[in-house]
Structures are given as structure tokens and as C-alpha cells.
Design a protein around this motif. Structure first.
Motif, PDB file in Angstrom:
ATOM      1  N   UNK A   8       0.953  -1.046   0.021  1.00  0.00           N
ATOM      2  CA  UNK A   8      -0.020   0.448   0.173  1.00  0.00           C
ATOM      3  C   UNK A   8       0.590   1.205   0.063  1.00  0.00           C
ATOM      4  N   UNK A   9       0.882   1.839  -1.219  1.00  0.00           N
ATOM      5  CA  UNK A   9       1.468   3.175  -1.512  1.00  0.00           C
ATOM      6  C   UNK A   9       0.858   4.492  -1.098  1.00  0.00           C
ATOM      7  N   UNK A  10       1.439   4.998   0.147  1.00  0.00           N
ATOM      8  CA  UNK A  10       0.567   7.023   0.035  1.00  0.00           C
ATOM      9  C   UNK A  10      -0.879   6.722   0.038  1.00  0.00           C
ATOM     10  N   UNK A  11      -1.142   5.557   0.536  1.00  0.00           N
ATOM     11  CA  UNK A  11      -3.170   5.108   1.349  1.00  0.00           C
ATOM     12  C   UNK A  11      -3.801   6.842   2.227  1.00  0.00           C
ATOM     13  N   UNK A  12      -4.784   7.685   1.060  1.00  0.00           N
ATOM     14  CA  UNK A  12      -6.345   7.875   1.998  1.00  0.00           C
ATOM     15  C   UNK A  12      -6.913   7.973   1.901  1.00  0.00           C
ATOM     16  N   UNK A  13      -7.990   7.354   2.681  1.00  0.00           N
ATOM     17  CA  UNK A  13      -8.770   6.595   2.939  1.00  0.00           C
ATOM     18  C   UNK A  13      -9.901   6.536   4.723  1.00  0.00           C
ATOM     19  N   UNK A  14     -11.193   7.283   3.941  1.00  0.00           N
ATOM     20  CA  UNK A  14     -11.586   6.807   5.828  1.00  0.00           C
ATOM     21  C   UNK A  14     -13.240   7.135   5.001  1.00  0.00           C
ATOM     22  N   UNK A  15     -13.880   7.375   5.920  1.00  0.00           N
ATOM     23  CA  UNK A  15     -15.343   7.428   5.976  1.00  0.00           C
ATOM     24  C   UNK A  15     -16.675   8.912   5.707  1.00  0.00           C
ATOM     25  N   UNK A  16     -17.445   8.293   4.861  1.00  0.00           N
ATOM     26  CA  UNK A  16     -18.526  10.199   4.597  1.00  0.00           C
ATOM     27  C   UNK A  16     -17.043  10.925   4.066  1.00  0.00           C
ATOM     28  N   UNK A  17     -17.012  12.091   4.603  1.00  0.00           N
ATOM     29  CA  UNK A  17     -15.909  13.010   3.888  1.00  0.00           C
ATOM     30  C   UNK A  17     -14.267  12.905   4.904  1.00  0.00           C
ATOM     31  N   UNK A  18     -14.889  12.285   6.305  1.00  0.00           N
ATOM     32  CA  UNK A  18     -13.304  12.287   6.812  1.00  0.00           C
ATOM     33  C   UNK A  18     -12.288  11.183   6.366  1.00  0.00           C
ATOM     34  N   UNK A  19     -11.200  11.929   5.590  1.00  0.00           N
ATOM     35  CA  UNK A  19     -10.253  10.939   6.157  1.00  0.00           C
ATOM     36  C   UNK A  19      -9.569  10.344   6.902  1.00  0.00           C
ATOM     37  N   UNK A  20      -9.434   9.179   7.892  1.00  0.00           N
ATOM     38  CA  UNK A  20      -8.785   7.873   8.954  1.00  0.00           C
ATOM     39  C   UNK A  20      -6.870   8.195   8.559  1.00  0.00           C
ATOM     40  N   UNK A  21      -7.399   7.438   7.588  1.00  0.00           N
ATOM     41  CA  UNK A  21      -5.715   7.083   6.963  1.00  0.00           C
ATOM     42  C   UNK A  21      -5.121   9.193   6.404  1.00  0.00           C
ATOM     43  N   UNK A  22      -3.987   9.476   6.381  1.00  0.00           N
ATOM     44  CA  UNK A  22      -3.558  10.086   5.777  1.00  0.00           C
ATOM     45  C   UNK A  22      -2.233  10.330   5.213  1.00  0.00           C
ATOM     46  N   UNK A  23      -2.157   8.765   4.015  1.00  0.00           N
ATOM     47  CA  UNK A  23      -1.082   8.676   3.351  1.00  0.00           C
ATOM     48  C   UNK A  23      -0.043   8.132   3.694  1.00  0.00           C
ATOM     49  N   UNK A  24      -0.809   6.604   4.443  1.00  0.00           N
ATOM     50  CA  UNK A  24       0.305   5.533   4.671  1.00  0.00           C
ATOM     51  C   UNK A  24       1.031   4.740   3.800  1.00  0.00           C
ATOM     52  N   UNK A  25       1.651   3.572   4.375  1.00  0.00           N
ATOM     53  CA  UNK A  25       2.650   3.358   3.739  1.00  0.00           C
ATOM     54  C   UNK A  25       3.362   1.528   3.927  1.00  0.00           C
TER      55      UNK A  25
END
Length: 236
Positions: A8-25
Motif C-alpha cells: 500500500x503506497x501513500x494511501x488516503x481513505x476514510x468515511x464520508x468526508x473524513x480521511x482516517x488514513x493520511x498517506x499510509x504506506x
């Protein structure tokens, strides 16, 4: 990386409009156990759900055997060789053990009987429970059913989310022994685990997530002996 199975490279993800992951690798090599530890809310389970296609990869990329799988549907990811055991609601309690295992082979039922026997050889406690309703089993046995269902198609890598959650210390030991046994059979494992001390003793490498970002990484031994990790995540 020649032996890389999952990245996983520089992953951003989350729920609705909120990012929980901020660039995880993160990276997982073949036949490795890789752990993800960190405080509640760090994004550990979110990362597994994103890798498995349950949440959108908003930015970044995810690769399985150097093939991008970002935002594929879970059933497509299973076909490509990945298994996933969520932390909760990971069994069908009204179905028998055998029916639960069969649910894991819905994509390809051709080799189910042989695969079932292989799973039961890993989890012999289930051999005389195949006709029992899974909801009537102990917590440890239910976790074995959940892991067995994810293993039924013989994936290359399996994602485990808090496999020891809610189990007694004795059953925790059993589950961790099974994780090592599955790994020794050649399977790569990415595991999120609150019992940081225990998983760091077992894993080859680990990552520490905090506030949706990578904070530390290293071998299990390095992280176990890291003063900051000890103070923040290992209880002093």
C-alpha cells in the motif's frame, strides 16, 4: 522488491468526508507476518478494509503481486488471492461450521472437500464440530471458523483484524500459535492486533500507525525494544 506480495503506497481513505488514513504506506513480503499496531483510532482497521476493497482508496495505490488492486470489489480481490477476517461479525452463527467454511468457497466450489480437510487439519478442534451451529461454539472456536473460511481458497496473503479480541489468555495463545502455523505453511499474513507485545514477538516486521500516519517501522524485535513503543503501546 522481488519477494513483495502486498504493498500500500501513500494511501488516503476514510468515511464520508473524513480521511482516517493520511498517506499510509506498508509492504508485506512473501511468507512474512507483518503487524500493525497503534492506539485506538489510528486507522489500523481502516487500512485493512481499504486494502480489501471495503472502503474507497481516495488517493494512493494498493498492489497485490505488483498488480494494482486499488478500489477493486472484495470478491474480485478474493479471486486474486487475498483472504480477510474482520474483527467482528466474522461468522454466520446460525449456520454450521461446514456451511460457514463452504461460504468461503462460493467463488470456486470445485475443490471444497479437499480444502475443508486441509483447514480441519490446521484447526483439529473443529473436526467433531462440522455439523454444529457456529453460534454455539466457544469464542476461540468461532475465530478458528472465521480464519478457516478465509483460508478455504488457499490465498497468498490473509488480513487479520484483531484476531485475539475478546478471547481468554489461553485462547489468545492458541490463536497466535495457529497464526504461526499458517505462516509456516507459506502464507503471508498482515495482522492488526491490540496485544502489541504479543504480536511483536511473533511478527517479522511491524508498523506503528498514529493519527492515520506511519510513525515507526522495523522488525518485531526492534519495535519491541524501542523505548517510545514501550512507553506508548506496551504499557511502560
Amino acid at each position: 522488491m522481488m519477494n513483495e506480495i502486498l504493498r500500500a503506497k501513500n494511501v488516503f481513505s476514510g468515511y464520508t468526508d473524513l480521511n482516517i488514513l493520511e498517506g499510509v504506506s506498508i509492504e508485506v513480503e512473501r511468507e512474512e507476518i507483518v503487524s500493525i499496531i497503534g492506539p485506538n483510532g489510528a486507522g489500523k482497521s481502516t487500512l485493512l478494509k481499504t486494502i480489501f476493497g471495503l472502503l474507497e482508496t481516495r488517493k494512493g495505490k494498493i498492489y497485490l503481486r505488483n498488480e494494482e488492486i486499488s478500489n477493486l470489489k472484495p470478491n474480485e480481490i478474493v479471486k486474486k488471492g487475498m483472504g480477510y477476517v474482520p474483527q467482528s461479525k466474522n461468522i454466520f452463527p446460525s449456520l454450521t461450521v461446514e456451511e460457514n467454511l463452504e461460504m468461503g468457497s462460493y467463488i470456486d466450489e470445485s475443490g471444497f472437500e479437499e480444502s475443508k480437510q486441509e483447514v480441519l487439519s490446521i484447526f483439529p478442534d473443529l473436526k467433531d464440530k462440522v455439523s454444529a451451529k457456529t453460534g454455539d461454539l466457544s469464542g476461540g472456536q468461532q475465530q478458528m471458523v472465521a480464519m478457516g473460511r478465509a483460508l478455504i481458497l488457499d490465498p497468498d496473503v490473509i488480513l487479520l483484524d484483531e484476531p485475539s479480541a475478546g478471547l481468554s489468555p489461553e485462547l489468545v495463545n492458541v490463536v497466535f500459535e495457529k497464526i504461526k502455523e499458517i505462516n509456516k505453511a507459506g502464507m503471508s499474513i498482515l495482522v492488526v492486533e491490540q496485544n502489541a507485545r504479543k504480536i511483536l514477538k511473533v511478527c517479522d516486521r511491524g508498523y506503528v500507525l498514529e493519527m492515520g500516519e506511519n510513525r515507526l517501522k522495523g522488525t518485531g524485535k526492534e519495535l519491541l525494544n524501542n523505548k517510545k513503543v514501550e512507553e506508548l503501546y506496551l504499557g511502560g
